[in-house]
Design an enzyme around this catalytic site. Structure first.
Site, PDB file in Angstrom:
ATOM      1  CG  ASP A 180      24.427 103.702  89.832  1.00  0.00           C
ATOM      2  OD1 ASP A 180      25.244 102.768  89.826  1.00  0.00           O
ATOM      3  OD2 ASP A 180      24.617 104.794  89.237  1.00  0.00           O
ATOM      4  CB  ILE A 181      24.994 108.848  91.456  1.00  0.00           C
ATOM      5  CG1 ILE A 181      24.742 110.319  91.721  1.00  0.00           C
ATOM      6  CG2 ILE A 181      26.036 108.664  90.364  1.00  0.00           C
ATOM      7  CD1 ILE A 181      25.930 111.025  92.376  1.00  0.00           C
ATOM      8  CD  GLN A 187      35.657  96.679  89.274  1.00  0.00           C
ATOM      9  OE1 GLN A 187      36.200  95.730  88.682  1.00  0.00           O
ATOM     10  NE2 GLN A 187      35.622  96.784  90.584  1.00  0.00           N
ATOM     11  CG  HIS A 225      25.788  97.506  88.831  1.00  0.00           C
ATOM     12  ND1 HIS A 225      25.680  98.845  88.559  1.00  0.00           N
ATOM     13  CD2 HIS A 225      27.112  97.215  88.772  1.00  0.00           C
ATOM     14  CE1 HIS A 225      26.878  99.359  88.331  1.00  0.00           C
ATOM     15  NE2 HIS A 225      27.778  98.391  88.454  1.00  0.00           N
ATOM     16  CG  HIS A 255      30.068  97.939  92.732  1.00  0.00           C
ATOM     17  ND1 HIS A 255      31.420  98.197  92.594  1.00  0.00           N
ATOM     18  CD2 HIS A 255      29.510  98.208  91.522  1.00  0.00           C
ATOM     19  CE1 HIS A 255      31.653  98.609  91.359  1.00  0.00           C
ATOM     20  NE2 HIS A 255      30.516  98.623  90.686  1.00  0.00           N
TER      21      HIS A 255
HETATM   22  P1  5GP Z   1      30.932 100.183  87.954  1.00  0.00           P
HETATM   23  O1  5GP Z   1      31.022 101.041  86.708  1.00  0.00           O
HETATM   24  O2  5GP Z   1      32.239 100.228  88.725  1.00  0.00           O
HETATM   25  O3  5GP Z   1      30.434  98.790  87.731  1.00  0.00           O
HETATM   26  O4  5GP Z   1      29.805 100.841  88.858  1.00  0.00           O
HETATM   27  C1  5GP Z   1      30.012 102.002  89.588  1.00  0.00           C
HETATM   28  C2  5GP Z   1      28.669 102.668  89.722  1.00  0.00           C
HETATM   29  O5  5GP Z   1      28.775 103.649  90.729  1.00  0.00           O
HETATM   30  C3  5GP Z   1      28.177 103.382  88.448  1.00  0.00           C
HETATM   31  O6  5GP Z   1      26.956 102.806  88.018  1.00  0.00           O
HETATM   32  C4  5GP Z   1      28.028 104.835  88.888  1.00  0.00           C
HETATM   33  O7  5GP Z   1      26.884 105.460  88.334  1.00  0.00           O
HETATM   34  C5  5GP Z   1      27.934 104.727  90.393  1.00  0.00           C
HETATM   35  N1  5GP Z   1      28.430 105.880  91.119  1.00  0.00           N
HETATM   36  C6  5GP Z   1      29.563 106.585  90.832  1.00  0.00           C
HETATM   37  N2  5GP Z   1      29.726 107.578  91.727  1.00  0.00           N
HETATM   38  C7  5GP Z   1      28.675 107.487  92.589  1.00  0.00           C
HETATM   39  C8  5GP Z   1      28.289 108.253  93.742  1.00  0.00           C
HETATM   40  O8  5GP Z   1      28.958 109.193  94.171  1.00  0.00           O
HETATM   41  N3  5GP Z   1      27.145 107.873  94.361  1.00  0.00           N
HETATM   42  C9  5GP Z   1      26.375 106.818  93.920  1.00  0.00           C
HETATM   43  N4  5GP Z   1      25.262 106.560  94.605  1.00  0.00           N
HETATM   44  N5  5GP Z   1      26.725 106.079  92.851  1.00  0.00           N
HETATM   45  C10 5GP Z   1      27.855 106.419  92.202  1.00  0.00           C
END
Ligand code: 5GP
Ligand code: ZN
Length: 117
Positions: free
Chosen positions: A35-36, A97, A105, A103
Site C-alpha cells: 500500500d502506498i 472504500q 488489505h 482488494h
Molecule cells: P480502500 O480505501 O479502497 O479500502 O483502499 C485503497 C488503498 O489503496 C488505500 O489504502 C490507499 O492507500 C491505496 N492506494 C491508493 N492509491 C495507490 C497507489 O497508487 N498505489 C498503491 N500501492 N496503493 C494505493
C-alpha cells in the site's frame, strides 16, 4: 461488476503495468503489492487481476477467485512471518472504500485494537 478491465480503474492499471507498484507476489489470477500509504509495518493489498467493484461482487461472480485472494493474503502474511494479521475488505464509501476494484488489505506487524475505527 464485470471482470473486464476498466479504463478509469487504478488497480486495473497496476495489473496492466501502467502504474508502478511494489509487487510482492503474483499468481495467474492475483497481484499483491505494498500500500502506498501503509497503516502498519506490513500493509499489502491483494487484488484479483480481473475487475470487480468489491469483495462480495467478486465472490458472487467468481468464488474460486475470491478464495485465491484469501489464500494469497495468507501467503503474504507468511512471507512477512506474521503470526497474527488482519484482512480487511472495505466495502462502500461509508466504510472507507476509495478504490472500487476488489482488494484485501493485509495488515500486521504491530498490535491491533478491536473494534476498529
Ligand atoms: P480502500 O480505501 O479502497 O479500502 O483502499 C485503497 C488503498 O489503496 C488505500 O489504502 C490507499 O492507500 C491505496 N492506494 C491508493 N492509491 C495507490 C497507489 O497508487 N498505489 C498503491 N500501492 N496503493 C494505493
Ligand atoms: Zn479494476
Amino acid at each position: 461488476m464485470s471482470g473486464e478491465p476498466q479504463d478509469d480503474c487504478l488497480f486495473c492499471k497496476i495489473v496492466a503495468g501502467h502504474v508502478p507498484a511494489t509487487i510482492v507476489r503474483e499468481t495467474d489470477t492475483t497481484v499483491a503489492f505494498r500500500d502506498i500509504n501503509p497503516q502498519a509495518p506490513t500493509h499489502v493489498l491483494v487484488i484479483p487481476k480481473t475487475h470487480y467493484k468489491d469483495a462480495a461482487t467478486l465472490a458472487t461472480a467468481e468464488p474460486a477467485l475470491a478464495a485465491d485472494v484469501l489464500r494469497e493474503a495468507k501467503a503474504v502474511a507468511d512471507e512477512d512471518k506474521l503470526e497474527s494479521y488482519r484482512i480487511v475488505f472495505n466495502t462502500g464509501a461509508g466504510a472507507g472504500q476509495t478504490v472500487f476494484h476488489a482488494h484485501a488489505h493485509v495488515l500486521g506487524g504491530r498490535g491491533m485494537q478491536w473494534p476498529p475505527g
